[in-house]
Write an enzyme that holds these catalytic residues in place. Sequence first.
Site, PDB file in Angstrom:
ATOM      1  CE  LYS A   1      13.447 -23.838  10.808  1.00 11.47           C
ATOM      2  NZ  LYS A   1      14.362 -22.722  10.938  1.00 11.47           N
TER       3      LYS A   1
ATOM      4  CE  LYS B   1       7.818 -15.514  19.805  1.00 11.61           C
ATOM      5  NZ  LYS B   1       8.592 -15.690  18.576  1.00 11.61           N
TER       6      LYS B   1
ATOM      7  CG  HIS C   1       6.649 -23.386  12.763  1.00 11.86           C
ATOM      8  ND1 HIS C   1       6.356 -23.276  11.435  1.00 11.86           N
ATOM      9  CD2 HIS C   1       6.869 -22.115  13.203  1.00 11.86           C
ATOM     10  CE1 HIS C   1       6.394 -21.988  11.080  1.00 11.86           C
ATOM     11  NE2 HIS C   1       6.698 -21.271  12.141  1.00 11.86           N
TER      12      HIS C   1
ATOM     13  CG  ASP D   1       3.943 -17.257  16.236  1.00 13.01           C
ATOM     14  OD1 ASP D   1       3.754 -16.949  15.049  1.00 13.01           O
ATOM     15  OD2 ASP D   1       4.988 -16.965  16.856  1.00 13.01           O
TER      16      ASP D   1
ATOM     17  NE  ARG E   1      -2.358  -0.524   3.421  1.00 12.10           N
ATOM     18  CZ  ARG E   1      -2.870  -0.461   4.632  1.00 12.10           C
ATOM     19  NH1 ARG E   1      -4.115  -0.162   4.803  1.00 12.10           N
ATOM     20  NH2 ARG E   1      -2.136  -0.703   5.706  1.00 12.10           N
TER      21      ARG E   1
ATOM     22  CG  ASP F   1       5.088 -24.947   8.813  1.00  9.16           C
ATOM     23  OD1 ASP F   1       6.271 -24.698   9.119  1.00  9.16           O
ATOM     24  OD2 ASP F   1       4.251 -25.349   9.636  1.00  9.16           O
ATOM     25  CG  HIS F   2       9.872 -20.829   8.331  1.00  5.20           C
ATOM     26  ND1 HIS F   2       8.976 -20.318   9.220  1.00  5.20           N
ATOM     27  CD2 HIS F   2      11.036 -20.947   9.014  1.00  5.20           C
ATOM     28  CE1 HIS F   2       9.565 -20.134  10.382  1.00  5.20           C
ATOM     29  NE2 HIS F   2      10.820 -20.509  10.301  1.00  5.20           N
TER      30      HIS F   2
ATOM     31  CD  GLU G   1      11.154 -18.201  18.533  1.00  2.67           C
ATOM     32  OE1 GLU G   1      11.614 -17.522  17.610  1.00  2.67           O
ATOM     33  OE2 GLU G   1       9.953 -18.205  18.838  1.00  2.67           O
TER      34      GLU G   1
HETATM   35  C1  BG6 Z   1       7.597 -17.807  12.875  1.00  2.00           C
HETATM   36  C2  BG6 Z   1       6.927 -17.228  14.088  1.00  2.00           C
HETATM   37  O1  BG6 Z   1       6.693 -18.546  12.100  1.00  2.00           O
HETATM   38  O2  BG6 Z   1       8.666 -18.654  13.291  1.00  2.00           O
HETATM   39  C3  BG6 Z   1       7.919 -16.473  14.947  1.00  2.00           C
HETATM   40  O3  BG6 Z   1       5.892 -16.344  13.677  1.00  2.00           O
HETATM   41  C4  BG6 Z   1       9.102 -17.343  15.290  1.00  2.00           C
HETATM   42  O4  BG6 Z   1       7.311 -16.021  16.159  1.00  2.00           O
HETATM   43  C5  BG6 Z   1       9.683 -17.990  14.023  1.00  2.00           C
HETATM   44  O5  BG6 Z   1      10.081 -16.542  15.903  1.00  2.00           O
HETATM   45  C6  BG6 Z   1      10.745 -19.016  14.366  1.00  2.00           C
HETATM   46  O6  BG6 Z   1      11.365 -19.453  13.190  1.00  2.00           O
HETATM   47  P1  BG6 Z   1      12.854 -20.018  13.219  1.00  2.00           P
HETATM   48  O7  BG6 Z   1      13.077 -20.544  11.851  1.00  2.00           O
HETATM   49  O8  BG6 Z   1      13.731 -18.857  13.571  1.00  2.00           O
HETATM   50  O9  BG6 Z   1      12.868 -21.069  14.285  1.00  2.00           O
END
Ligand code: BG6
Length: 481
Positions: free
Chosen positions: A180, A334, A238, A233, A47, A175-176, A214
Amino acid sequence: MSTQTNFDLVLFGATGDLAMRKLLPCLYQAHVAGLLHPQGRILGVSRSQLDAEGFLSKVETNSKIHVKQNFSDDQWASFIKRLHYLTVDVTNAADFDALAATVKARTETENVIVYLSTAPKFFAQACENLANVGLNAANVRVVLEKPLGTDLASSQQINTDVARYFKEEQIYRIDHYLGKESLQNLLALRFANVMFEPLWNNKYIKSVQLTIAEQLGVEERGEFYDITGALRDMIQNHLMQMLCMTAMEAPASLDADDVRDEKVKVIKSLKPLTVESVNENVVRGQYTAAAGMNGYLEELNVPAGSFTETYVAIKAEIENERWKGVPFYLRTGKRMAGKVAEIVLNFRDLGDHIFENSQAAPNRLVIELQPNESVRLYTQVKTPGAGFKVETAALGIDLGKAVAGRRQEAYERLLLDVINGKLGLFNRRDELEAAWEYVMPILENWADNTQAPHGYAAHSWGPEAARELLARDGNKWHEEQ
Ligand code: BG6
């Protein structure tokens, strides 16, 4: 080798945090590695009223610091030739005419990837607006960032809305964690090695722990985080994917649907929680001030008295022949004592030992996804000298060192897979909805807001209640083993 097909990648949310920290730096890495088609373009869209120069300078200041390897001014200069910018308000249908004109100007047989790195509430409207200008043809793929909804109903609604305009095979739900390397390596470890798979079951494994811890707190994301929480989250996506990769049966092949079929079966075999059983099996935590760090409630944009969880631990059970009776403990938090993502398989005790110290620890297999990528098998070896004692030593593979080749970051791998039309590492609708179904009783249990989360000191390993969750079964979290 560059991607086979020329492409236009339209990146909604191009000035946002994810684009700056991950998506653009990862595309740069792919560019340097020669993995992008020479004419492939990246069209940043948001935007913000920026011109191309304004966008490039924002990309330069922000995302350059996140490029981890191979930074070179020459490469950067050639990379940014791919970058273009267009102001589009996702809710304004009229803006999509200019988008279509820019994209269609050169595509007929080429691929168009539309990456929606925006809040999910915009997904339906974005897809409708794309379809109105013909940007949902068979050569268009749409990428949806998590969280896909806030509960089962909203997720179903988004999926139904998107399905009005795009076929399932055009939809890439990211879903990243699936990108990995070390998580994918689980398939190799399990299905390419005769010594693991025969032991991968309840006869030999006593318990499994899946952790994503984390050290950072919620940082500047208080507003987003407070309405999201750790369950939505991290757990619903994940951790659920880590669970599937650990517990699934061997797929018939590595084709997308064969793998996804097996993952869905795992989620559907989970013993359903009930609103009541959540009290026994789920721990909700929130970090409190310690060691000079804020507690969650003192973080920016967090409302007073919020019950939002920054930590969750779950005891899950998979009701199938392979896993019946084996607790799977999932946890994330966290502001924990360390940053680590790992899978720990605790093997059963061998029973009577012939050695002097009969209490020798049982075997343990630790698959570390980050910060290091490694596999360690804790085994018993003889203590040197007279007598016959045994002690624990680890057989280990440091994946980064043991195997040659550049290890791609998760987002790079996934972006390349979308560009190349490979769906295997993306969530299918049924998989995602099954995961929401599993966590719904937890959300319902917490919805009445009568029980505050358990506090845990910043930079600790989580609330006492999570230790008790395992102690009840005679188990301990990995850091205490
Ligand atoms: C994200 C979350 O999907 O994954 C974040 O929204 C989190 O809160 C992150 O910090 C963690 O990803 P990675 O790859 O650093 O473990």
